[in-house]
Design a protein around this motif. Structure first.
Motif, PDB file in Angstrom:
ATOM      1  N   LEU A 330       0.808  -1.219   0.000  1.00  0.00           N
ATOM      2  CA  LEU A 330       0.000   0.000   0.000  1.00  0.00           C
ATOM      3  C   LEU A 330       0.841   1.268   0.000  1.00  0.00           C
ATOM      4  O   LEU A 330       0.416   2.296  -0.542  1.00  0.00           O
ATOM      5  CB  LEU A 330      -0.930   0.010   1.221  1.00  0.00           C
ATOM      6  N   VAL A 331       2.042   1.217   0.614  1.00  0.00           N
ATOM      7  CA  VAL A 331       2.819   2.433   0.783  1.00  0.00           C
ATOM      8  C   VAL A 331       3.290   3.002  -0.551  1.00  0.00           C
ATOM      9  O   VAL A 331       3.572   4.205  -0.653  1.00  0.00           O
ATOM     10  CB  VAL A 331       4.030   2.162   1.722  1.00  0.00           C
ATOM     11  N   ALA A 332       3.374   2.165  -1.582  1.00  0.00           N
ATOM     12  CA  ALA A 332       3.779   2.655  -2.901  1.00  0.00           C
ATOM     13  C   ALA A 332       2.603   3.272  -3.663  1.00  0.00           C
ATOM     14  O   ALA A 332       2.813   3.963  -4.661  1.00  0.00           O
ATOM     15  CB  ALA A 332       4.380   1.511  -3.716  1.00  0.00           C
ATOM     16  N   LYS A 333       1.366   3.033  -3.199  1.00  0.00           N
ATOM     17  CA  LYS A 333       0.182   3.488  -3.933  1.00  0.00           C
ATOM     18  C   LYS A 333      -0.540   4.634  -3.245  1.00  0.00           C
ATOM     19  O   LYS A 333      -1.231   5.421  -3.896  1.00  0.00           O
ATOM     20  CB  LYS A 333      -0.797   2.315  -4.119  1.00  0.00           C
ATOM     21  N   TYR A 334      -0.414   4.718  -1.916  1.00  0.00           N
ATOM     22  CA  TYR A 334      -1.169   5.716  -1.166  1.00  0.00           C
ATOM     23  C   TYR A 334      -0.236   6.623  -0.380  1.00  0.00           C
ATOM     24  O   TYR A 334       0.925   6.276  -0.113  1.00  0.00           O
ATOM     25  CB  TYR A 334      -2.162   5.027  -0.211  1.00  0.00           C
ATOM     26  N   ASP A 335      -0.770   7.763  -0.009  1.00  0.00           N
ATOM     27  CA  ASP A 335      -0.014   8.716   0.792  1.00  0.00           C
ATOM     28  C   ASP A 335       0.378   8.063   2.120  1.00  0.00           C
ATOM     29  O   ASP A 335      -0.487   7.597   2.876  1.00  0.00           O
ATOM     30  CB  ASP A 335      -0.867   9.962   1.059  1.00  0.00           C
ATOM     31  N   ALA A 336       1.661   8.012   2.394  1.00  0.00           N
ATOM     32  CA  ALA A 336       2.142   7.342   3.612  1.00  0.00           C
ATOM     33  C   ALA A 336       1.582   7.989   4.871  1.00  0.00           C
ATOM     34  O   ALA A 336       1.410   7.320   5.892  1.00  0.00           O
ATOM     35  CB  ALA A 336       3.670   7.359   3.650  1.00  0.00           C
ATOM     36  N   ARG A 337       1.266   9.273   4.809  1.00  0.00           N
ATOM     37  CA  ARG A 337       0.724   9.959   5.990  1.00  0.00           C
ATOM     38  C   ARG A 337      -0.657   9.422   6.351  1.00  0.00           C
ATOM     39  O   ARG A 337      -1.018   9.350   7.535  1.00  0.00           O
ATOM     40  CB  ARG A 337       0.675  11.460   5.733  1.00  0.00           C
ATOM     41  N   VAL A 338      -1.421   9.035   5.333  1.00  0.00           N
ATOM     42  CA  VAL A 338      -2.749   8.438   5.586  1.00  0.00           C
ATOM     43  C   VAL A 338      -2.588   7.082   6.272  1.00  0.00           C
ATOM     44  O   VAL A 338      -3.332   6.744   7.203  1.00  0.00           O
ATOM     45  CB  VAL A 338      -3.529   8.299   4.270  1.00  0.00           C
ATOM     46  N   LEU A 339      -1.612   6.312   5.824  1.00  0.00           N
ATOM     47  CA  LEU A 339      -1.368   4.997   6.418  1.00  0.00           C
ATOM     48  C   LEU A 339      -0.906   5.136   7.866  1.00  0.00           C
ATOM     49  O   LEU A 339      -1.330   4.360   8.730  1.00  0.00           O
ATOM     50  CB  LEU A 339      -0.321   4.238   5.603  1.00  0.00           C
ATOM     51  N   VAL A 340      -0.044   6.113   8.141  1.00  0.00           N
ATOM     52  CA  VAL A 340       0.405   6.346   9.516  1.00  0.00           C
ATOM     53  C   VAL A 340      -0.775   6.720  10.400  1.00  0.00           C
ATOM     54  O   VAL A 340      -0.909   6.224  11.532  1.00  0.00           O
ATOM     55  CB  VAL A 340       1.479   7.451   9.553  1.00  0.00           C
ATOM     56  N   THR A 341      -1.642   7.585   9.896  1.00  0.00           N
ATOM     57  CA  THR A 341      -2.824   7.993  10.675  1.00  0.00           C
ATOM     58  C   THR A 341      -3.714   6.798  10.984  1.00  0.00           C
ATOM     59  O   THR A 341      -4.199   6.636  12.115  1.00  0.00           O
ATOM     60  CB  THR A 341      -3.626   9.058   9.903  1.00  0.00           C
ATOM     61  N   PHE A 342      -3.928   5.946   9.979  1.00  0.00           N
ATOM     62  CA  PHE A 342      -4.724   4.733  10.189  1.00  0.00           C
ATOM     63  C   PHE A 342      -4.091   3.848  11.262  1.00  0.00           C
ATOM     64  O   PHE A 342      -4.791   3.320  12.139  1.00  0.00           O
ATOM     65  CB  PHE A 342      -4.850   3.975   8.866  1.00  0.00           C
ATOM     66  N   GLY A 343      -2.777   3.688  11.204  1.00  0.00           N
ATOM     67  CA  GLY A 343      -2.087   2.888  12.214  1.00  0.00           C
ATOM     68  C   GLY A 343      -2.202   3.474  13.606  1.00  0.00           C
ATOM     69  O   GLY A 343      -2.384   2.739  14.590  1.00  0.00           O
ATOM     70  N   LEU A 344      -2.121   4.793  13.704  1.00  0.00           N
ATOM     71  CA  LEU A 344      -2.264   5.447  15.014  1.00  0.00           C
ATOM     72  C   LEU A 344      -3.663   5.252  15.581  1.00  0.00           C
ATOM     73  O   LEU A 344      -3.838   5.054  16.792  1.00  0.00           O
ATOM     74  CB  LEU A 344      -1.958   6.942  14.893  1.00  0.00           C
ATOM     75  N   VAL A 345      -4.673   5.318  14.713  1.00  0.00           N
ATOM     76  CA  VAL A 345      -6.057   5.108  15.166  1.00  0.00           C
ATOM     77  C   VAL A 345      -6.212   3.704  15.750  1.00  0.00           C
ATOM     78  O   VAL A 345      -6.803   3.520  16.823  1.00  0.00           O
ATOM     79  CB  VAL A 345      -7.039   5.338  14.001  1.00  0.00           C
ATOM     80  N   LEU A 346      -5.668   2.698  15.046  1.00  0.00           N
ATOM     81  CA  LEU A 346      -5.758   1.327  15.548  1.00  0.00           C
ATOM     82  C   LEU A 346      -4.994   1.164  16.859  1.00  0.00           C
ATOM     83  O   LEU A 346      -5.469   0.495  17.791  1.00  0.00           O
ATOM     84  CB  LEU A 346      -5.212   0.351  14.500  1.00  0.00           C
ATOM     85  N   THR A 347      -3.819   1.765  16.947  1.00  0.00           N
ATOM     86  CA  THR A 347      -3.027   1.671  18.172  1.00  0.00           C
ATOM     87  C   THR A 347      -3.765   2.313  19.342  1.00  0.00           C
ATOM     88  O   THR A 347      -3.813   1.756  20.450  1.00  0.00           O
ATOM     89  CB  THR A 347      -1.657   2.355  17.978  1.00  0.00           C
ATOM     90  N   ALA A 348      -4.350   3.497  19.107  1.00  0.00           N
ATOM     91  CA  ALA A 348      -5.113   4.172  20.160  1.00  0.00           C
ATOM     92  C   ALA A 348      -6.325   3.344  20.574  1.00  0.00           C
ATOM     93  O   ALA A 348      -6.652   3.241  21.764  1.00  0.00           O
ATOM     94  CB  ALA A 348      -5.539   5.558  19.681  1.00  0.00           C
ATOM     95  N   TRP A 349      -6.984   2.746  19.601  1.00  0.00           N
ATOM     96  CA  TRP A 349      -8.158   1.894  19.900  1.00  0.00           C
ATOM     97  C   TRP A 349      -7.743   0.711  20.771  1.00  0.00           C
ATOM     98  O   TRP A 349      -8.425   0.376  21.752  1.00  0.00           O
ATOM     99  CB  TRP A 349      -8.786   1.423  18.593  1.00  0.00           C
ATOM    100  N   SER A 350      -6.625   0.088  20.454  1.00  0.00           N
ATOM    101  CA  SER A 350      -6.180  -1.067  21.246  1.00  0.00           C
ATOM    102  C   SER A 350      -5.843  -0.659  22.677  1.00  0.00           C
ATOM    103  O   SER A 350      -6.139  -1.384  23.631  1.00  0.00           O
ATOM    104  CB  SER A 350      -4.965  -1.717  20.583  1.00  0.00           C
ATOM    105  N   LEU A 351      -5.226   0.513  22.842  1.00  0.00           N
ATOM    106  CA  LEU A 351      -4.896   0.982  24.198  1.00  0.00           C
ATOM    107  C   LEU A 351      -6.162   1.330  24.975  1.00  0.00           C
ATOM    108  O   LEU A 351      -6.217   1.125  26.197  1.00  0.00           O
ATOM    109  CB  LEU A 351      -3.967   2.193  24.107  1.00  0.00           C
ATOM    110  N   TRP A 352      -7.173   1.839  24.284  1.00  0.00           N
ATOM    111  CA  TRP A 352      -8.451   2.098  24.956  1.00  0.00           C
ATOM    112  C   TRP A 352      -9.070   0.776  25.421  1.00  0.00           C
ATOM    113  O   TRP A 352      -9.615   0.695  26.534  1.00  0.00           O
ATOM    114  CB  TRP A 352      -9.395   2.821  23.999  1.00  0.00           C
TER     115      TRP A 352
END
Length: 504
Positions: A330-352
């Motif tokens: 995915l990193v070659a096709k999409y903006d890497a900043r969007v992927l980082v944001t998605f990863g942060l959302v999942l990480t925050a959800w898991s910590l919640w």
């Protein structure tokens, strides 16, 4: 008929990039595993080496401090002696030090061998990252970082599982001896597949390195010893603090004014690199803090055996592996900043989700939150590594990758110290708060626990134990909430990262 896109030329052209990448990953996993694989074996080591519980922790501390001090040397060493030579010496030295740790007969020997292991191992991670960046064209750096990230992220996660199994099945010494076949294969692979490169006559800035080493070493000792000696109530911590501030201050001034500094401060003029360092520091806070908290939570409060603890934590590694496979494409096709944001959302959800843990839960909430967190961290680490080095000049990569590893390690050290301190202090505060409400004249207590009125000592001890368990559980939950806030603090940094111009 569609034609294959023309790829840019990598910085280093090698005959067998696939085999070289596999070799590099073996060396990376070997080094990263040793940061956590020995944790579960510490009680067995203490009994075998005749060490007290507070003394045996130097097996971990000595490795971490030595690795932190030696990491910044990577850039200079590779320029001066060549990547193949440095890589081969580092793998050979690490493997021999692992053998020495496996046959150590005293705590003093073990600490010395772990220091040697840390010095050689410090070079492996940043050098592996630099080589992978250089042997791949810019268009495939995202996929390459996914492969590299698999070793960095999965290694610490499976370390406790593998260490527990080796200790229970064989002996604690196999925690170190397992490195021998891996190191030998990696050494042969480096000599076969990594070509020799031209060396540079780069002067070694001894003063700059000494100041940086003093600052980093003192900071690591401060973080490791702080909780044991009550932080700034101890003169020892004030000494470490003074050495840390002095070392870093003199190092920065020296690098700013010297003609040939240890690290060229112009490297921080690249905004993506500077923001990437701040970001990876925060990731270090959350990733390794969670790994440090879960084993004692599972074993001490929930009563899980060592093997079961490893199995319950294993899905976290599965989630990371799945995300690495996916994000590399995915990193070659999409903006890497969007992927980082998605990863942060999942990480925050898991910590919640982890902040909702309780003393009566089963293993399912732990495994589900672990999968989500592992999946999210994979989406953060790979695009972040890609963005951090995407706009940086190639000549800075040696120093840049060593700084990236150093900052991640410092972040993990700070995070572990914070959660350890919060756990100890909040457990005490929670115990006092809960106990203050369990008075004999409280209506609910008198009705449900009438034995308190008679002062039955057995009943009093049982209730105190239950209060202690609940207090500790609340302290763990407080830590998970704290890591959630750390993760949320990383969101604004995403907007400061620039998307690289792929047309260049």
């Amino acid at each position: 008929m569609t034609s294959e896109p023309i790829l840019s030329k990598p910085a280093i052209v090698v005959a067998h990039p696939g085999w070289l990448t596999a070799t590099i990953m073996l060396a990376t996993i070997m080094q990263v595993l040793d940061t956590t694989i020995a944790n579960v074996a510490l009680p067995h080591m203490a009994a075998s080496l005749g060490a007290a519980q507070d003394e045996i922790t130097w097996v971990l501390t000595s490795y971490i401090v030595a690795s932190a001090i030696a990491t910044p040397v990577t850039g200079w060493a590779t320029d001066r002696f060549g990547r193949q030579m440095v890589f081969a010496v580092a793998i050979g030295g690490f493997t021999l030090a692992s053998l020495a740790c496996g046959v150590a007969s005293s705590l003093a020997e073990m600490v010395v061998y772990r220091i040697i292991q840390g010095i050689f191992g410090a070079v492996l991670i940043p050098l592996a990252q630099a080589v992978i960046l250089d042997i791949n064209p810019r268009e495939r750096i995202g996929q390459a970082m996914a492969i590299y990230g698999a070793g960095i992220m999965v290694g610490p996660i499976i370390g406790p599982t593998l260490g527990g199994w080796l200790t229970e099945t064989f002996n604690w010494r196999f925690v170190f001896l397992i490195n021998l076949p891996i190191g030998l294969i990696a050494l042969v692979g480096i000599l076969m597949f990594l070509p020799k490169a031209a060396v540079k006559q780069r002067r070694f800035d001894f003063f700059g390195f000494a100041m940086l080493a003093m600052g980093v070493g003192a900071l690591q000792l401060l973080l490791d010893r702080g909780q044991a000696v009550d932080w700034f109530q101890s003169i020892e911590i004030w000494i470490y603090f003074g050495l840390t501030i002095s070392g870093f201050w003199v190092f920065i001034v020296h690098c700013w004014t010297a003609e040939n500094p240890f690290i060229d401060l112009k490297i921080f003029g690249d905004r993506n690199f500077s923001m990437g360092l701040i970001f990876i520091f925060i990731i270090g806070l959350t990733l390794f803090s969670g790994l440090a908290l879960l084993p004692p939570l599972l074993q001490n409060l929930l009563g899980y055996p060592v093997i079961t603890t490893g199995l319950v934590m294993a899905p976290r590694g599965v989630g990371t592996m799945l995300s690495m496979i996916l994000v590399g494409r995915l990193v070659a096709k999409y903006d890497a900043r969007v992927l980082v944001t998605f990863g942060l959302v999942l990480t925050a959800w898991s910590l919640w989700m982890m902040s909702r843990f309780d003393i009566t839960m089963g293993s399912q909430p732990i495994m589900i939150s672990g999968v989500i967190q592992g999946f999210g961290l994979g989406f953060v680490f790979v695009p972040l590594s890609t963005l951090t080095f995407a706009t940086l000049a190639t000549k800075y990569r040696g120093d840049a990758t060593s700084l990236f590893s150093l900052v991640r390690n410092v972040g993990s050290g700070v995070g572990i110290s914070i959660v350890t301190t919060v756990l100890a202090r909040m457990a005490t505060v929670n115990h006092e708060e809960l106990a203050s409400r369990l008075t004999a004249d409280a209506p609910q207590v008198a009705r449900q626990v009438p034995g308190l009125l008679t002062g039955n000592p057995t009943l009093m001890a049982q209730i105190n134990g239950l209060v202690g368990q609940q207090s500790a559980m609340i302290a763990y939950v407080d830590n998970f909430l704290l890591m959630l806030f750390f993760t949320l603090a990383a969101f604004p940094i995403v907007f400061l990262l620039r998307r690289p111009d792929t047309g260049k």
